[in-house]
Design a protein around this motif. Structure first.
Motif, PDB file in Angstrom:
ATOM      1  N   LYS A 126     -18.407  23.515 -54.362  1.00 49.83           N
ATOM      2  CA  LYS A 126     -17.263  22.728 -54.795  1.00 49.83           C
ATOM      3  C   LYS A 126     -16.054  23.224 -54.031  1.00 49.83           C
ATOM      4  CE  LYS A 126     -19.008  21.911 -59.480  1.00 49.83           C
ATOM      5  NZ  LYS A 126     -18.756  22.060 -60.937  1.00 49.83           N
ATOM      6  N   VAL A 127     -15.318  22.299 -53.436  1.00 46.95           N
ATOM      7  CA  VAL A 127     -14.192  22.679 -52.595  1.00 46.95           C
ATOM      8  C   VAL A 127     -13.026  21.728 -52.869  1.00 46.95           C
ATOM      9  CG1 VAL A 127     -14.963  21.238 -50.662  1.00 46.95           C
ATOM     10  CG2 VAL A 127     -13.493  23.211 -50.211  1.00 46.95           C
ATOM     11  N   ARG A 128     -11.792  22.270 -52.796  1.00 49.52           N
ATOM     12  CA  ARG A 128     -10.583  21.474 -53.022  1.00 49.52           C
ATOM     13  C   ARG A 128      -9.664  21.645 -51.808  1.00 49.52           C
ATOM     14  NH1 ARG A 128      -8.593  19.712 -57.862  1.00 49.52           N
ATOM     15  NH2 ARG A 128      -9.938  21.189 -58.959  1.00 49.52           N
ATOM     16  N   PRO A 129      -9.688  20.699 -50.859  1.00 48.09           N
ATOM     17  CA  PRO A 129      -8.798  20.815 -49.696  1.00 48.09           C
ATOM     18  C   PRO A 129      -7.341  20.655 -50.110  1.00 48.09           C
ATOM     19  CG  PRO A 129      -9.911  18.686 -49.700  1.00 48.09           C
ATOM     20  CD  PRO A 129     -10.521  19.485 -50.806  1.00 48.09           C
ATOM     21  N   GLU A 130      -6.437  21.333 -49.387  1.00 40.86           N
ATOM     22  CA  GLU A 130      -5.018  21.331 -49.769  1.00 40.86           C
ATOM     23  C   GLU A 130      -4.254  20.136 -49.224  1.00 40.86           C
ATOM     24  OE1 GLU A 130      -3.130  24.926 -48.756  1.00 40.86           O
ATOM     25  OE2 GLU A 130      -4.467  26.187 -49.936  1.00 40.86           O
ATOM     26  N   LYS A 131      -4.537  19.784 -47.972  1.00 42.89           N
ATOM     27  CA  LYS A 131      -3.738  18.721 -47.370  1.00 42.89           C
ATOM     28  C   LYS A 131      -4.606  17.886 -46.439  1.00 42.89           C
ATOM     29  CE  LYS A 131      -2.141  21.512 -43.454  1.00 42.89           C
ATOM     30  NZ  LYS A 131      -0.970  21.972 -42.704  1.00 42.89           N
ATOM     31  N   ARG A 132      -4.094  16.738 -46.053  1.00 40.98           N
ATOM     32  CA  ARG A 132      -4.834  15.848 -45.181  1.00 40.98           C
ATOM     33  C   ARG A 132      -4.854  16.406 -43.766  1.00 40.98           C
ATOM     34  NH1 ARG A 132      -3.105  10.102 -44.301  1.00 40.98           N
ATOM     35  NH2 ARG A 132      -4.524  10.384 -42.538  1.00 40.98           N
ATOM     36  N   GLY A 133      -5.823  15.916 -42.979  1.00 35.62           N
ATOM     37  CA  GLY A 133      -5.903  16.347 -41.602  1.00 35.62           C
ATOM     38  C   GLY A 133      -7.340  16.308 -41.089  1.00 35.62           C
ATOM     39  N   GLU A 134      -7.494  16.734 -39.824  1.00 35.05           N
ATOM     40  CA  GLU A 134      -8.792  16.766 -39.176  1.00 35.05           C
ATOM     41  C   GLU A 134      -9.249  18.213 -39.062  1.00 35.05           C
ATOM     42  OE1 GLU A 134     -10.416  14.024 -38.203  1.00 35.05           O
ATOM     43  OE2 GLU A 134      -8.805  12.658 -38.793  1.00 35.05           O
ATOM     44  N   GLY A 135     -10.580  18.411 -39.081  1.00 42.32           N
ATOM     45  CA  GLY A 135     -11.101  19.763 -38.949  1.00 42.32           C
ATOM     46  C   GLY A 135     -12.617  19.775 -38.912  1.00 42.32           C
ATOM     47  N   ASN A 136     -13.182  20.864 -39.428  1.00 45.67           N
ATOM     48  CA  ASN A 136     -14.638  20.979 -39.425  1.00 45.67           C
ATOM     49  C   ASN A 136     -15.121  21.695 -40.686  1.00 45.67           C
ATOM     50  OD1 ASN A 136     -15.021  23.990 -38.880  1.00 45.67           O
ATOM     51  ND2 ASN A 136     -13.770  23.403 -37.103  1.00 45.67           N
ATOM     52  N   LEU A 137     -16.415  21.581 -40.914  1.00 45.85           N
ATOM     53  CA  LEU A 137     -17.056  22.213 -42.057  1.00 45.85           C
ATOM     54  C   LEU A 137     -18.179  23.083 -41.516  1.00 45.85           C
ATOM     55  CD1 LEU A 137     -17.174  22.193 -45.217  1.00 45.85           C
ATOM     56  CD2 LEU A 137     -18.887  20.373 -45.011  1.00 45.85           C
ATOM     57  N   SER A 138     -18.122  24.389 -41.788  1.00 45.31           N
ATOM     58  CA  SER A 138     -19.137  25.294 -41.247  1.00 45.31           C
ATOM     59  C   SER A 138     -19.855  26.023 -42.378  1.00 45.31           C
ATOM     60  CB  SER A 138     -18.504  26.306 -40.285  1.00 45.31           C
ATOM     61  OG  SER A 138     -17.599  27.155 -40.965  1.00 45.31           O
ATOM     62  N   PHE A 139     -21.108  26.369 -42.114  1.00 44.62           N
ATOM     63  CA  PHE A 139     -21.947  27.088 -43.065  1.00 44.62           C
ATOM     64  C   PHE A 139     -22.547  28.298 -42.360  1.00 44.62           C
ATOM     65  CE2 PHE A 139     -21.789  22.724 -44.387  1.00 44.62           C
ATOM     66  CZ  PHE A 139     -21.717  22.760 -45.779  1.00 44.62           C
ATOM     67  N   GLU A 140     -22.280  29.476 -42.897  1.00 45.46           N
ATOM     68  CA  GLU A 140     -22.861  30.708 -42.351  1.00 45.46           C
ATOM     69  C   GLU A 140     -24.006  31.153 -43.251  1.00 45.46           C
ATOM     70  OE1 GLU A 140     -20.714  34.377 -40.489  1.00 45.46           O
ATOM     71  OE2 GLU A 140     -21.102  34.851 -42.611  1.00 45.46           O
ATOM     72  N   ILE A 141     -25.205  31.216 -42.685  1.00 44.54           N
ATOM     73  CA  ILE A 141     -26.421  31.568 -43.436  1.00 44.54           C
ATOM     74  C   ILE A 141     -26.762  33.020 -43.145  1.00 44.54           C
ATOM     75  CG2 ILE A 141     -28.847  30.986 -43.818  1.00 44.54           C
ATOM     76  CD1 ILE A 141     -28.029  28.226 -42.398  1.00 44.54           C
ATOM     77  N   GLU A 142     -26.865  33.824 -44.201  1.00 47.60           N
ATOM     78  CA  GLU A 142     -27.232  35.229 -44.062  1.00 47.60           C
ATOM     79  C   GLU A 142     -28.620  35.438 -44.656  1.00 47.60           C
ATOM     80  OE1 GLU A 142     -24.325  38.223 -45.097  1.00 47.60           O
ATOM     81  OE2 GLU A 142     -22.772  36.663 -45.238  1.00 47.60           O
ATOM     82  N   GLY A 143     -29.509  35.943 -43.832  1.00 48.05           N
ATOM     83  CA  GLY A 143     -30.870  36.212 -44.285  1.00 48.05           C
ATOM     84  C   GLY A 143     -31.433  37.443 -43.621  1.00 48.05           C
ATOM     85  N   ALA A 144     -32.744  37.626 -43.776  1.00 47.66           N
ATOM     86  CA  ALA A 144     -33.390  38.810 -43.210  1.00 47.66           C
ATOM     87  C   ALA A 144     -33.293  38.832 -41.692  1.00 47.66           C
ATOM     88  CB  ALA A 144     -34.861  38.848 -43.647  1.00 47.66           C
ATOM     89  N   GLY A 145     -33.216  37.648 -41.084  1.00 49.56           N
ATOM     90  CA  GLY A 145     -33.138  37.580 -39.628  1.00 49.56           C
ATOM     91  C   GLY A 145     -31.738  37.670 -39.072  1.00 49.56           C
ATOM     92  N   GLY A 146     -30.739  37.877 -39.920  1.00 49.93           N
ATOM     93  CA  GLY A 146     -29.364  37.966 -39.462  1.00 49.93           C
ATOM     94  C   GLY A 146     -28.542  36.771 -39.911  1.00 49.93           C
TER      95      GLY A 146
END
Length: 520
Positions: A126-146
């Motif tokens: 769940k995310v609440r952006p503050e203001k309008r604009g352009e950007g990106n959405l990233s996901f960092e996955i942490e597991g046994a392989g790094g």
């Protein structure tokens, strides 16, 4: 239970026509919370019309496929995101690991951390952006392989909720020939997707070929003397596994009037003892110069000949019979005689084989001779048609091809050798695809991606990882593993590689709403 996840999985259950998924998909949802870089002074309530459009976000890196379903992003409003993570190594769900999500708009970020999935492969944010604009959405996955990062570019945050939902509706994947195949379904079957790519595709020579044993993998055991065959065991029949040195049979000449090995053995022993005595006598005389050099050499030669003959009979026929063991580990391929049958010296008794290495021999028309100089790859299909193998994958190679033909057989033989790790049967036939020359670059797809209906061929093009378009294509030549596509596809489109038949079954089960089961 989170109501949105429940609705998605409940709808999936109703159309899970493939057995193997859980009967009950009820599970508890662990809440994931995030931190904003700036505090909010207040929260805005949702205004305006009711909307249910969902953003469908797809991204890849070298390890993972991300498919996220999210409520459109509106400044100051909370959006829920269901992120599906699929491992590209086997197209199965990410079952454990921490995932950190970051929404970056105009240089400012909002982060959310989820320590574990709500359900295998599915993480809720769940995310609440503050203001309008352009950007990106990233996901960092942490597991046994790094750590591994998957980024979705082109994310837009709107001021107006109506505009956000309108744009989401416009961007949604649509097709009049679309088929829903949810991730929860594809994770439970053999399934994969891949990009359409172009590659050199040369001439394909399609022919039948015969599987034959390799030289050195078969040994014929023969009788070393005339006599009666006695098997070492009653179960020595074709197909029986044997070990190296294992006793297989004896040849018994006891009681024979001719070629009696007991008599020959006694004769050889007597001749040996006589020759030895004469040699030793003349050796003493030779030291005293009482015999000529030629007489001494003659006695020595006669002794050595008698010793060799006697030694051979002593090793093999001391009891009037000789035994024969298997020269290698393998199996009995053929038994030429019956137990108790009389055989002459040199007669074949048994054949032992290993089948570790095999030849595959094809015969081609002379018109294909020049193509054989530039063989690029060779594949073959078993008689059952269920498996296609690459000669290279079986540690195989081209052994030879004919340089001439004759009147009796005006065909050109081509011989390949492979490791028999797939349990091929010598004497059987396979269908062979010999690719010669590089040829022009062509779009190709795996054969498993093609489905046939009334003589027409189709593939399933991915619009989202849960929504596929059935599209007719025109196939060209095939090398047994991949098929050239002459029309109907574009390079870099992603298609179903494995599991196309299952997607076809999903279509046959009834026309489904492209958004059925999705989070709204």
């Amino acid at each position: 239970m989170n109501d949105k996840i429940f609705r998605k999985l409940r709808n999936f259950c109703f159309r899970a026509f493939l057995a193997g998924v859980a009967a009950s998909l009820s599970f508890g949802v662990a809440g994931c919370h995030g931190k904003h870089e700036h505090e909010h002074e207040g929260e805005e309530s949702h205004q305006g019309h009711s909307h249910n459009e969902t953003l469908q976000l797809t991204a890849y890196n070298s390890e993972f496929e991300l498919f996220a379903e999210a409520q459109p992003f509106v400044a100051g409003q909370e959006s829920e995101i269901l992120a599906h993570f699929t491992k590209l190594s086997d197209f199965k769900p990410l079952e454990k690991g921490k995932v950190s999500m970051k929404l970056t708009i105009g240089g400012k970020s909002v982060s959310v951390v989820c320590d574990k999935p709500a359900h295998p492969g599915i993480y809720e944010f769940k995310v609440r952006p503050e203001k309008r604009g352009e950007g990106n959405l990233s996901f960092e996955i942490e597991g046994a392989g790094g750590k591994s990062v998957v980024t979705v570019p082109g994310i837009t945050v709107y001021d107006d909720e109506h505009e956000a939902h309108h744009e989401a509706a416009e961007a949604a994947a649509k097709s009049s020939n679309g088929i829903v195949f949810p991730k929860e379904q594809s994770w439970n079957v053999e399934f994969s997707t891949e990009k359409v790519a172009s590659e050199p595709f040369g001439e394909v020579i399609r022919t039948m070929a015969r599987v034959e044993p390799s030289q050195g993998d078969e040994r014929v055991l023969v009788a070393k003397s005339a006599g009666t065959v006695r098997f070492a065991a009653a179960d020595l029949t074709a197909g029986k596994a044997v070990g190296s040195g294992q006793a297989l049979f004896t040849i018994d000449s006891e009681g024979l009037a001719d070629n009696n090995m007991s008599v020959r053995y006694q004769e050889a022993k007597s001749a040996y003892e006589t020759a030895k005595s004469e040699y030793e006598r003349k050796e003493e005389l030779a030291r005293e110069k009482l015999v000529t050099e030629s007489d001494f050499r003659k006695a020595k030669n006669e002794y050595e000949t008698a010793a060799a003959n006697y030694g051979n009979l002593k090793r093999n026929f001391a009891s009037g019979r000789h035994s024969e063991g298997s020269p290698m580990s393998g199996f009995i391929k053929k038994v030429y005689v019956r137990n108790g049958e009389y055989v002459e010296a040199g007669s074949p008794v048994m054949e032992v084989a290993q089948n570790r290495r095999l030849y595959i021999t094809a015969e081609l028309q002379p018109s294909k001779y020049h193509a054989l100089r530039d063989i690029v790859s060779t594949n073959f299909k078993t008689a059952s048609g269920s498996e296609v193998y690459s000669v290279a994958d079986l540690n195989g190679s081209l052994v030879s091809y004919g340089r001439s033909v004759d009147e009796d057989n005006p065909l050109v033989p081509v011989v390949f050798q492979i490791d028999n790790t797939v349990d091929l049967l010598p004497g059987s036939f396979v269908e062979m695809y010999i690719t010669a020359g590089r040829g022009e670059r062509s779009l190709t797809v795996p054969n498993s991606s093609l489905v046939e209906e009334m003589g027409n061929y189709f593939v399933f093009v991915q619009l989202t990882p849960e929504f596929f378009e059935k599209r007719e294509v025109k196939p060209g030549k095939s090398n047994g593993l991949r098929t050239e596509i002459l029309s109907g596809l574009k390079e870099n489109e992603r298609i179903v590689g494995k599991g196309a038949v299952l997607v076809k079954l999903a279509q046959a089960s009834g026309k489904l709403d492209a958004h059925a089961g999705h989070v709204h």
